[in-house]
Scaffold this motif. Structure first.
Motif, mmCIF file in Angstrom:
data_model
loop_
_atom_site.group_PDB
_atom_site.id
_atom_site.type_symbol
_atom_site.label_atom_id
_atom_site.label_comp_id
_atom_site.label_asym_id
_atom_site.label_seq_id
_atom_site.Cartn_x
_atom_site.Cartn_y
_atom_site.Cartn_z
ATOM 1 N N PRO A 263 47.677 42.862 49.473
ATOM 2 C CA PRO A 263 47.025 41.557 49.630
ATOM 3 C C PRO A 263 45.878 41.369 48.632
ATOM 4 O O PRO A 263 45.040 42.247 48.456
ATOM 5 C CB PRO A 263 46.513 41.589 51.073
ATOM 6 N N ILE A 264 45.865 40.208 47.982
ATOM 7 C CA ILE A 264 44.784 39.824 47.078
ATOM 8 C C ILE A 264 43.976 38.737 47.775
ATOM 9 O O ILE A 264 44.524 37.717 48.221
ATOM 10 C CB ILE A 264 45.342 39.293 45.746
ATOM 11 N N TRP A 265 42.668 38.966 47.895
ATOM 12 C CA TRP A 265 41.827 38.007 48.595
ATOM 13 C C TRP A 265 41.522 36.818 47.690
ATOM 14 O O TRP A 265 41.171 36.965 46.525
ATOM 15 C CB TRP A 265 40.538 38.672 49.063
ATOM 16 N N GLY B 157 32.142 38.259 33.968
ATOM 17 C CA GLY B 157 33.095 39.258 33.493
ATOM 18 C C GLY B 157 34.521 39.037 33.972
ATOM 19 O O GLY B 157 34.839 38.065 34.675
ATOM 20 N N TYR B 158 35.381 39.981 33.595
ATOM 21 C CA TYR B 158 36.803 39.959 33.952
ATOM 22 C C TYR B 158 36.960 39.903 35.470
ATOM 23 O O TYR B 158 37.846 39.212 35.990
ATOM 24 C CB TYR B 158 37.453 41.219 33.380
ATOM 25 N N GLU B 159 36.107 40.609 36.189
ATOM 26 C CA GLU B 159 36.203 40.659 37.649
ATOM 27 C C GLU B 159 35.939 39.293 38.276
ATOM 28 O O GLU B 159 36.466 38.994 39.354
ATOM 29 C CB GLU B 159 35.201 41.667 38.213
ATOM 30 N N ASP B 160 35.114 38.465 37.619
ATOM 31 C CA ASP B 160 34.820 37.130 38.142
ATOM 32 C C ASP B 160 35.905 36.126 37.772
ATOM 33 O O ASP B 160 36.117 35.140 38.495
ATOM 34 C CB ASP B 160 33.480 36.627 37.595
ATOM 35 N N PHE B 161 36.587 36.380 36.653
ATOM 36 C CA PHE B 161 37.520 35.389 36.130
ATOM 37 C C PHE B 161 38.974 35.706 36.468
ATOM 38 O O PHE B 161 39.760 34.802 36.752
ATOM 39 C CB PHE B 161 37.355 35.297 34.610
ATOM 40 N N ILE B 162 39.329 36.993 36.448
ATOM 41 C CA ILE B 162 40.724 37.374 36.709
ATOM 42 C C ILE B 162 40.834 38.070 38.064
ATOM 43 O O ILE B 162 41.279 37.472 39.040
ATOM 44 C CB ILE B 162 41.282 38.281 35.585
ATOM 45 N N VAL B 163 40.446 39.319 38.152
ATOM 46 C CA VAL B 163 40.525 40.032 39.421
ATOM 47 C C VAL B 163 39.585 41.228 39.382
ATOM 48 O O VAL B 163 39.393 41.844 38.328
ATOM 49 C CB VAL B 163 41.976 40.489 39.708
ATOM 50 N N GLY B 164 38.972 41.512 40.515
ATOM 51 C CA GLY B 164 38.074 42.666 40.599
ATOM 52 C C GLY B 164 38.148 43.298 41.971
ATOM 53 O O GLY B 164 38.645 42.699 42.936
ATOM 54 N N LEU B 165 37.682 44.539 42.054
ATOM 55 C CA LEU B 165 37.668 45.260 43.334
ATOM 56 C C LEU B 165 36.303 45.114 43.973
ATOM 57 O O LEU B 165 35.264 45.334 43.332
ATOM 58 C CB LEU B 165 37.985 46.741 43.106
ATOM 59 N N ARG B 166 36.306 44.740 45.263
ATOM 60 C CA ARG B 166 35.055 44.532 45.981
ATOM 61 C C ARG B 166 35.168 45.122 47.381
ATOM 62 O O ARG B 166 36.282 45.267 47.914
ATOM 63 C CB ARG B 166 34.728 43.039 46.070
ATOM 64 N N PRO B 167 34.028 45.448 47.987
ATOM 65 C CA PRO B 167 34.069 45.976 49.362
ATOM 66 C C PRO B 167 34.606 44.926 50.333
ATOM 67 O O PRO B 167 34.362 43.722 50.176
ATOM 68 C CB PRO B 167 32.604 46.292 49.663
ATOM 69 N N THR B 168 35.340 45.378 51.303
ATOM 70 C CA THR B 168 35.893 44.480 52.315
ATOM 71 C C THR B 168 35.050 44.452 53.579
ATOM 72 O O THR B 168 35.305 43.644 54.466
ATOM 73 C CB THR B 168 37.316 44.921 52.694
ATOM 74 N N GLY B 169 34.086 45.360 53.683
ATOM 75 C CA GLY B 169 33.316 45.477 54.906
ATOM 76 C C GLY B 169 33.899 46.495 55.862
ATOM 77 O O GLY B 169 33.342 46.742 56.935
ATOM 78 N N GLU B 170 35.028 47.104 55.451
ATOM 79 C CA GLU B 170 35.683 48.121 56.283
ATOM 80 C C GLU B 170 35.404 49.500 55.668
ATOM 81 O O GLU B 170 36.229 50.053 54.948
ATOM 82 C CB GLU B 170 37.182 47.861 56.371
ATOM 83 N N GLY B 171 34.237 50.015 55.914
ATOM 84 C CA GLY B 171 33.870 51.308 55.343
ATOM 85 C C GLY B 171 33.684 51.216 53.843
ATOM 86 O O GLY B 171 33.045 50.298 53.339
ATOM 87 N N ARG C 173 36.217 51.044 51.707
ATOM 88 C CA ARG C 173 37.466 50.522 51.136
ATOM 89 C C ARG C 173 37.183 49.340 50.203
ATOM 90 O O ARG C 173 36.394 48.454 50.513
ATOM 91 C CB ARG C 173 38.404 50.079 52.245
ATOM 92 N N LEU C 174 37.842 49.385 49.025
ATOM 93 C CA LEU C 174 37.765 48.281 48.069
ATOM 94 C C LEU C 174 39.107 47.558 48.043
ATOM 95 O O LEU C 174 40.165 48.185 48.111
ATOM 96 C CB LEU C 174 37.429 48.802 46.670
ATOM 97 N N ALA C 175 39.044 46.242 47.910
ATOM 98 C CA ALA C 175 40.259 45.428 47.862
ATOM 99 C C ALA C 175 40.177 44.475 46.676
ATOM 100 O O ALA C 175 39.072 44.117 46.234
ATOM 101 C CB ALA C 175 40.432 44.653 49.165
ATOM 102 N N PRO C 176 41.322 44.052 46.140
ATOM 103 C CA PRO C 176 41.300 43.122 45.005
ATOM 104 C C PRO C 176 40.929 41.703 45.445
ATOM 105 O O PRO C 176 41.441 41.205 46.448
ATOM 106 C CB PRO C 176 42.731 43.181 44.472
ATOM 107 N N PHE C 177 40.040 41.112 44.696
ATOM 108 C CA PHE C 177 39.630 39.725 44.929
ATOM 109 C C PHE C 177 39.959 38.921 43.674
ATOM 110 O O PHE C 177 39.582 39.312 42.561
ATOM 111 C CB PHE C 177 38.135 39.639 45.229
ATOM 112 N N ALA C 178 40.633 37.806 43.852
ATOM 113 C CA ALA C 178 41.026 36.972 42.713
ATOM 114 C C ALA C 178 39.816 36.264 42.122
ATOM 115 O O ALA C 178 38.963 35.747 42.847
ATOM 116 C CB ALA C 178 42.071 35.951 43.149
ATOM 117 N N GLY C 179 39.740 36.249 40.781
ATOM 118 C CA GLY C 179 38.734 35.459 40.086
ATOM 119 C C GLY C 179 39.208 34.020 39.935
ATOM 120 O O GLY C 179 40.279 33.630 40.410
#
Length: 556
Positions: A364-366, A267-281, A283-289
């Motif tokens: 920040p984008i991971w 999907g779009y999250e795998d190819f462009i950008v998606g929100l994923r857990p960071t491990g900090e509670g 909180r969701l952060a953007p991860f680059a596809g």
């Protein structure tokens, strides 16, 4: 002739003075020292890590670049005490000199004037723009000596030869073994397509070399084009003895590459950008596809190009995966190669927030590498991002590409290449497909070419070209057993699947129940009046029976 290595040595003012000073001041140094001993040993095919105790004099006999009919010995003498090698007796005005003829005025050596001092020699070299001597060794073990002048690589010279003009001290150019001639015809088509378009789609049935060609293109670009560059030498051309095994790169080097395969869950999250857990509670952060990650990496690199390979592009929901990034497949909406953004549309990433500090950057984008990056705002898509996609024409279980996406690609059709197969198997296409060839004198290679030609003609007429068989099924045919195995395990299952709903057409293709079929013909109906086919294995047949069977199948 293909070059294996090139040894070179910069001629310093001290060298030039000792080599060119007049006979009245011949006392003193007239040799050229080589301190980079390891490179010289490697060039000569010796152990570059050998200790001085094991050093040996290196004697070769190079031909003269520009006049290869002339050759003379060239001796690199080991000076173990000083830890160097030397070319001794290099002053050409000494009757006993040992200077190679390639480095004499008769063969173009600069003869502006006899220097009166090291400072005067420095002035002469400044007029020349620099002076280097070199010896090239070919893959066949021949040597060619020459020299260059100037401070920059002339047009048309391979970029690997840069040290021959700007190198300091001495060294060895380790030439690559790659060549565009080693690429498949399909791979060369892909590279040519990138000269005009940023997005290329390879379309065709299985076993036509799509994946292999894509892998070749990716490898040649991963090598930064010149890193695996083959160099040819023409010793008759003194102005440009070296030529590249590659044409100018259609993709600006250095190139960073990545590979992804589309599927139904992509999907779009795998190819462009998606929100994923960071491990900090929570909180969701953007991860680059994959695509966004590659574009950001290119921006951070600051130069060159990027290539993303998408395998099986039509197995994913492409409009959903791309989203509004479909716009940036059109280069007119990207940043210019010179950085101009007048016609570029800023990239909108709705899942990415602006930096909470108020700075004109994103949060920040991971990245896939594990670090993070804050995109400047506004941010425009880089100009030199290329996409190379493959699509299986036989796979009808998935929808074809959306027309809006399809027209943004330059499409290259990859169908069976009979000429390429015949050349690879060492047979004549005309002879293999001739109607009057004697089956008793058939080779398995000729039979393979004839069989593929017949089957694809029949398949194209009945089903269309998209359902052809690829030539790679027959790529390793060396014996009749190979051909029997390929038919039983690869060709027959493919044909059966293609004609599953058309038994009458399949029976016609196999010439079932033909009155003049040879004895023991393996293709027939199970009953005289039935439609179900009985197809016996070719494996286990004699070579003669297999040849007769295939001869009747392709020619009737």
């Amino acid at each position: 002739m293909k070059v294996e290595r090139i040894w070179w040595r910069e001629i310093s003012p001290e060298d030039y003075y000792s080599m060119e000073k007049s006979t009245r001041v011949l006392r003193g140094r007239t040799s050229v020292e080589i301190r980079q001993v390891a490179d010289l040993l490697e060039f000569a095919g010796l152990d570059r890590f050998a200790s001085p105790d094991g050093w040996q004099d290196v004697r070769i006999v190079p031909h003269v670049v520009g006049d290869p009919s002339v050759s003379a010995p060239l001796v690199f003498k080991a000076h173990r005490r000083h830890g160097v090698y030397e070319l001794t007796g290099q002053n050409r005005h000494d009757e006993r000199h040992e200077r190679h003829p390639a480095w004499l005025p008769l063969h173009g050596w600069p003869d502006l004037r006899i220097p009166t001092s090291v400072e005067d020699a420095k002035a002469v070299l400044a007029e020349l723009g620099g002076l280097h001597v070199y010896v090239a060794r070919t893959v066949t073990g021949q040597y060619f000596a020459g020299h260059t002048t100037g401070a920059s690589l002339p047009p048309g010279w391979p970029s690997s030869c840069q040290p021959l003009f700007t190198g300091s001290e001495s060294g060895v150019i380790s030439v690559g073994s790659g060549s565009v001639q080693s690429l498949t015809p399909l791979a060369r088509k892909i590279l040519d397509a990138f000269r005009d378009r940023k997005n290329v789609l390879i379309y065709g049935p299985p076993a036509t070399g799509k994946t292999h060609a894509v892998a070749q293109v990716r490898q040649i670009l991963d090598d930064k084009w010149t890193g695996g560059e083959a160099i040819e030498i023409d010793p008759h051309r003194v102005d440009q003895p070296f030529s590249s095994g590659f044409e100018a790169s259609p993709v600006v080097p250095p190139v960073i590459t990545d590979w992804v395969t589309f599927h139904q869950d992509y999907g779009y999250e795998d190819f462009i950008v998606g929100l994923r857990p960071t491990g900090e509670g929570i909180r969701l952060a953007p991860f680059a596809g994959r695509l966004l990650d590659l574009a950001i990496r290119l921006d951070r690199q600051g130069r060159g190009s990027a290539l993303l390979v998408i395998d099986e592009i039509n197995r994913g929901n492409v409009p959903k995966i791309l989203g509004d990034f479909m716009t940036y497949m059109d280069t007119s909406y990207r940043r210019g190669r010179d950085g101009n953004t007048r016609s570029a549309i800023p990239v909108n990433l709705p899942k990415v927030q602006r930096s909470p500090t108020g700075d004109p950057v994103t949060e920040p984008i991971w990245m896939l590498s594990g670090d993070s990056y804050m995109l400047p705002q506004p941010w425009t898509f880089p100009h030199d991002v290329h996409i190379l996609a493959t699509m299986n024409s036989v796979d009808r279980a998935v929808a074809p590409l959306d027309s809006a996406i399809g027209r943004r690609f330059e499409r290259i059709d990859a169908y069976a290449d009979l000429d390429f197969l015949a050349q690879h198997l060492g047979v004549s296409l005309e002879v293999a497909t001739a109607p009057d060839i004697d089956a008793e004198h058939w080779t398995p290679q000729a039979a393979a070419v004839a069989l593929l030609a017949y089957l694809n003609d029949e398949i194209t007429e009945r089903l269309g070209q998209d359902y052809e068989l690829g030539h790679l099924y027959f790529w390793k045919i060396a014996t009749w057993e190979d051909l029997q195995r390929v038919w039983d395990h690869d060709i027959w299952p493919q044909i059966r699947d293609r004609f599953g709903a058309r038994p009458d057409q399949l029976a016609d293709l196999l010439r079932v129940n033909s009155r003049n079929a040879p004895a023991n013909y393996p293709f027939r109906t199970r009953t005289v009046t039935g439609r179900a086919l009985a197809v016996d294995s070719l494996m286990g047949q004699s070579h003669e029976d297999t040849a007769i069977t295939l001869d009747f199948l392709v020619r009737g």
